[in-house]
Design an enzyme around this catalytic site. Structure first.
Site, PDB file in Angstrom:
ATOM      1  N   CYS A   1       0.851  -1.246  -0.086  1.00  0.00           N
ATOM      2  CA  CYS A   1       0.183  -0.137   0.103  1.00  0.00           C
ATOM      3  C   CYS A   1       1.048   1.219   0.051  1.00  0.00           C
ATOM      4  CB  CYS A   1      -0.918   0.039   1.144  1.00  0.00           C
ATOM      5  SG  CYS A   1      -0.006   0.187   2.638  1.00  0.00           S
TER       6      CYS A   1
ATOM      7  N   CYS B   1      -2.643  -2.861   8.721  1.00  0.00           N
ATOM      8  CA  CYS B   1      -2.118  -1.689   9.299  1.00  0.00           C
ATOM      9  C   CYS B   1      -1.657  -1.737  10.698  1.00  0.00           C
ATOM     10  CB  CYS B   1      -3.272  -0.660   9.006  1.00  0.00           C
ATOM     11  SG  CYS B   1      -4.293  -0.802   7.528  1.00  0.00           S
TER      12      CYS B   1
HETATM   13 FE1  FES Z   1      -1.626  -0.023   4.173  1.00  0.00          FE
HETATM   14 FE2  FES Z   1      -3.384   1.011   5.920  1.00  0.00          FE
HETATM   15  S1  FES Z   1      -3.996   0.672   4.044  1.00  0.00           S
HETATM   16  S2  FES Z   1      -1.133   0.514   6.284  1.00  0.00           S
END
Ligand code: FES
Length: 127
Positions: free
Chosen positions: A37, A106
């Protein structure tokens, strides 16, 4: 009121992050990123007599990443290093009132940053 998939606690920590910032000349610090991400969390520790007397974090990332890092700092402040190492992402997610499945990584980022910062401290203090 919960917004979307997030608990009230997540929303609170996202809107009012605890211990956000940096510590100059930290005793231990680390940066961990998630390549998928692109989010990044940094954790800074001030340690005295084996106890975390101060902690700050910076997160470039999603709401769950910010809330997880914020909750992690709250859970480890004042703890010994051994106690802090027991603060897992599962515990952080539980204290946040749960995270959606797609957001569990996360909280893992916060745990990895904490573990890496403690490792950095141990490396520095050994030398
Ligand atoms: Fe990657 Fe939250 S979407 S840390």
């Amino acid at each position: 009121m919960a917004q979307g998939p997030y608990s009230d606690i997540v929303v609170d920590h996202f809107e009012n992050p605890r211990n956000m910032g940096e510590i100059e000349a930290a005793d231990g610090e680390a940066e961990v990123g998630n390549p998928t991400c692109g989010d990044v969390t940094k954790i800074f520790l001030k340690i005295e007599d084996g106890r975390i007397i101060d902690v700050k974090f910076k997160t470039f990332g999603c709401a769950a990443a910010i809330a997880s890092a914020s909750m992690t700092t709250e859970l480890i402040k004042g703890k010994t290093l051994d106690e802090a190492l027991k603060v897992t992402n599962e515990l952080v997610a539980k204290e946040l009132g749960g995270l959606p499945a797609a957001k569990v990584h996360c909280s893992v980022m916060a745990e990895e940053a904490l573990q890496a910062a403690i490792k950095d401290y141990k490396k520095k203090s050994a030398g």
